[in-house]
Every structure is written in C-alpha cells, then in structure tokens.
Design a protein around this motif. Structure first.
Motif, mmCIF file in Angstrom:
data_model
loop_
_atom_site.group_PDB
_atom_site.id
_atom_site.type_symbol
_atom_site.label_atom_id
_atom_site.label_comp_id
_atom_site.label_asym_id
_atom_site.label_seq_id
_atom_site.Cartn_x
_atom_site.Cartn_y
_atom_site.Cartn_z
ATOM 1 N N MET A 1 9.472 -1.543 4.668
ATOM 2 C CA MET A 1 8.230 -2.312 4.743
ATOM 3 C C MET A 1 7.559 -2.473 3.388
ATOM 4 S SD MET A 1 6.943 -0.150 8.037
ATOM 5 C CE MET A 1 5.251 -0.691 7.920
ATOM 6 N N MET A 2 8.170 -1.973 2.344
ATOM 7 C CA MET A 2 7.527 -1.972 1.026
ATOM 8 C C MET A 2 7.113 -3.375 0.588
ATOM 9 S SD MET A 2 7.321 1.116 -0.090
ATOM 10 C CE MET A 2 8.063 2.753 0.032
ATOM 11 N N GLY A 3 7.910 -4.370 0.890
ATOM 12 C CA GLY A 3 7.632 -5.723 0.409
ATOM 13 C C GLY A 3 6.845 -6.584 1.368
ATOM 14 N N LEU A 4 6.273 -6.002 2.408
ATOM 15 C CA LEU A 4 5.581 -6.797 3.415
ATOM 16 C C LEU A 4 4.435 -7.615 2.829
ATOM 17 C CD1 LEU A 4 5.301 -7.579 6.392
ATOM 18 C CD2 LEU A 4 3.849 -5.564 6.707
ATOM 19 N N PHE A 5 3.748 -7.060 1.829
ATOM 20 C CA PHE A 5 2.622 -7.768 1.220
ATOM 21 C C PHE A 5 2.930 -8.170 -0.224
ATOM 22 C CE2 PHE A 5 0.907 -4.963 4.501
ATOM 23 C CZ PHE A 5 0.222 -5.890 5.288
ATOM 24 N N ALA A 6 4.198 -8.396 -0.515
ATOM 25 C CA ALA A 6 4.622 -8.713 -1.883
ATOM 26 C C ALA A 6 3.836 -9.891 -2.451
ATOM 27 C CB ALA A 6 6.114 -9.035 -1.897
ATOM 28 N N SER B 1 5.472 5.009 -0.868
ATOM 29 C CA SER B 1 6.572 5.627 -1.611
ATOM 30 C C SER B 1 6.290 7.086 -1.946
ATOM 31 C CB SER B 1 6.856 4.839 -2.894
ATOM 32 O OG SER B 1 5.729 4.859 -3.757
ATOM 33 N N GLU B 2 5.008 7.420 -2.179
ATOM 34 C CA GLU B 2 4.661 8.792 -2.573
ATOM 35 C C GLU B 2 4.424 9.712 -1.378
ATOM 36 O OE1 GLU B 2 1.281 8.469 -5.102
ATOM 37 O OE2 GLU B 2 2.408 7.596 -6.782
#
Length: 295
Positions: A250-255, A268-269
């Motif tokens: 889901m990291m790029g959901l709000f890219a 990530s942290e």
C-alpha cells in the motif's frame, strides 16, 4: 510465482491462499518437470484458481539454478511438454509468460520459434515482456530496465499469429499508454506500475468499458478502498500475519499527493515492529488527511 515443488510439498494455505475477492486469480508456477507442474496445476485448480501460468521470463540466478524462468526460452520443447502435461491435468487455462529472447539469441527467431512450439502443445495465451533477458551480467532489477523494449516485435507476433491471445508487458506506466496498446494487443499486463501506484487499477473498468485511459486522483475513493480493505487486514492479523505483509503493498496508494511521504515513512518504520496493529495504519493515514485539510 511459486515453484511447483513448493506447491506440492509446502504449506499451501500460506503459499497460495487468497481471498475470494481476488477472482479471477492466476497462479504462476516455476518449474520444468512436466509431472510436477501437472500436479501443482491440479492443486491450483482444487484451490479455485482460474488459470495457471508458467514463468519463462524471470532472469534471476536462483531460478536459473532451478531450471525455470527465462532460461526455459532456450528449451521450448521442454516448455511444450510441460504445457501438454498441465493441460491434460486441469480444465482451467494453461498460459505462458516469457521474454522476447535470452542473451545473444536473435529476438525474432527466438520469440516466434518459442511461441510456435509451445502453441503446438495447446497454449493459446502468451504474456510477453517486450525485452530480452540477460542471464549473466545484469541483475534481475537491471533486467527490468536496461534491455531495450521492442513493442514492435511483439506487435508483429500478434499480427502474424492472430489466432493467439497476446498480452503485452514491460515498461507500461499509465492507463493512457495501456489504452494505446489495447488497439494492437489482446491485453496489457501492468507490473511495477500497479505495485508502485496501486490506485491506477481503479480506472481499469473505465478503460475497458469506455476506452478512456486517463489517470485521475480521487482522494475519497482511495479512503473508501482502505475502508473496504480494513476488515481483511483485521482477519489476517488475527490469523497471525504481520501488518507489514499487507501494508508493504500500500506504500504507493497516495503517490504524488500531499502527505504521501509521511504515509510511507510511518508504514515502513512502524508496520514491521512486533505486534503492530491497525493503529499504525490510522497514524499513517493522518499524514494524508491532515495534508488535505491544510490544503
């Protein structure tokens, strides 16, 4: 991709389990033993998969040592035997994903020869990553970028083998590009674009139904998607899965949007920490929602 041996001998629920919401869903198999691939295909069909696909495109050292992936493009007869055995074992489609060629092999002769040999065994659907695979000298990551794309060659394959279903893969980043390629090909496969900017998939239905390939930003739709996904995450956490197993997708959901950096950093942290729960997701989401309010 999962190896045939892993499917046969491994923890199947963990390796090939999926949600019913994912249909239609395809299991990509790695291997070169017809009997093992046939058995893995039977297992996949019993699990409810809609299709099984043979990986003949991955260039990593690990798959080469196991005699599967892109190196199989140099052994089309073996791939044909695998396809024949798999088709005999299951009623669902058996398909192949490949490159255009390997190393110094001539692209046109290699691609057409490979496809013709495998098609003769009954495969009707090919997904072609429009680059060569370099089995030595380039890392798997470099193999996704450095060999030049040759969409024209894959277009020639479709034109000269119109009875086959040809799906284009490689370097396609937007739905606008996809719409153009769909004028030539039967389908388009998005890899990194779908992973790095997952909201792009929200426009696929519009692309298919109306031919519109524009990429749009809709904050509420992204938030709605998270609301739909949340019960699934709760179920998986209760089943013992780590939060990071889900949030890493889901990291790029709000890219490209305000607050995206804080969203990514928090996930990530903190999602990787033992015992991390949905409060981490809520904390990450605050970066995005606060940025919208501030704007």
């Amino acid at each position: 991709m999962v190896t045939a041996d892993a499917v046969i001998h491994g923890d199947r629920d963990r390796l090939i389990g999926y949600s019913d919401a994912e249909h239609p869903v395809v299991l990509q198999l790695g291997g070169s033993d017809p009997a093992k691939l046939a058995e893995a295909s039977r297992i996949a069909e019993d699990f409810g998969y809609d299709e099984v696909n043979i990986n003949c495109g991955c260039p990593s050292d690990r798959v080469q040592s196991g005699r599967f992936g892109a190196c199989l493009m140099q052994e089309p007869d073996i791939v044909a035997e695998c396809v024949a055995a798999m088709r005999e074992a299951v009623s669902i489609p058996v398909t192949v994903k490949c490159r255009v060629a390997v190393d110094e092999d001539p692209p046109r002769e290699t691609l057409f020869g490979f496809v013709d040999t495998v098609a003769a065994a009954g495969c009707e659907i090919f997904t072609v990553h429009a680059r060569k695979a370099w089995l030595s000298g380039l890392s798997p990551k470099e193999n996704r970028d450095i060999p030049p794309l040759d969409y024209g060659l894959v277009a020639d394959l479709k034109a000269e083998r119109p009875d086959l279903t040809i799906i284009l893969n490689g370097g396609i980043k937007t739905l606008k590009e996809s719409a153009e390629h769909l004028k030539t090909f039967d389908g388009v496969m998005l890899g990194r674009a779908a992973y790095q900017t997952p909201y792009i998939l929200a426009g696929v239905d519009r692309l298919i139904e109306r031919g519109e390939g524009g990429d749009t930003f809709d904050m509420q739709a992204r938030l709605d998607a998270l609301d739909v996904y949340r019960p699934y995450m709760e179920e998986q956490l209760a089943a013992g899965w780590k939060l990071s197993a889900m949030t890493r997708h889901m990291m790029g959901l709000f890219a490209g949007q305000p607050g995206a950096r804080g969203w990514r950093r928090t996930l990530s942290e903190k999602a990787v920490k033992p015992g991390a729960g949905l409060s981490v997701l809520d904390e990450a989401l605050e970066h995005v929602t606060n940025a919208v309010v501030d704007a």
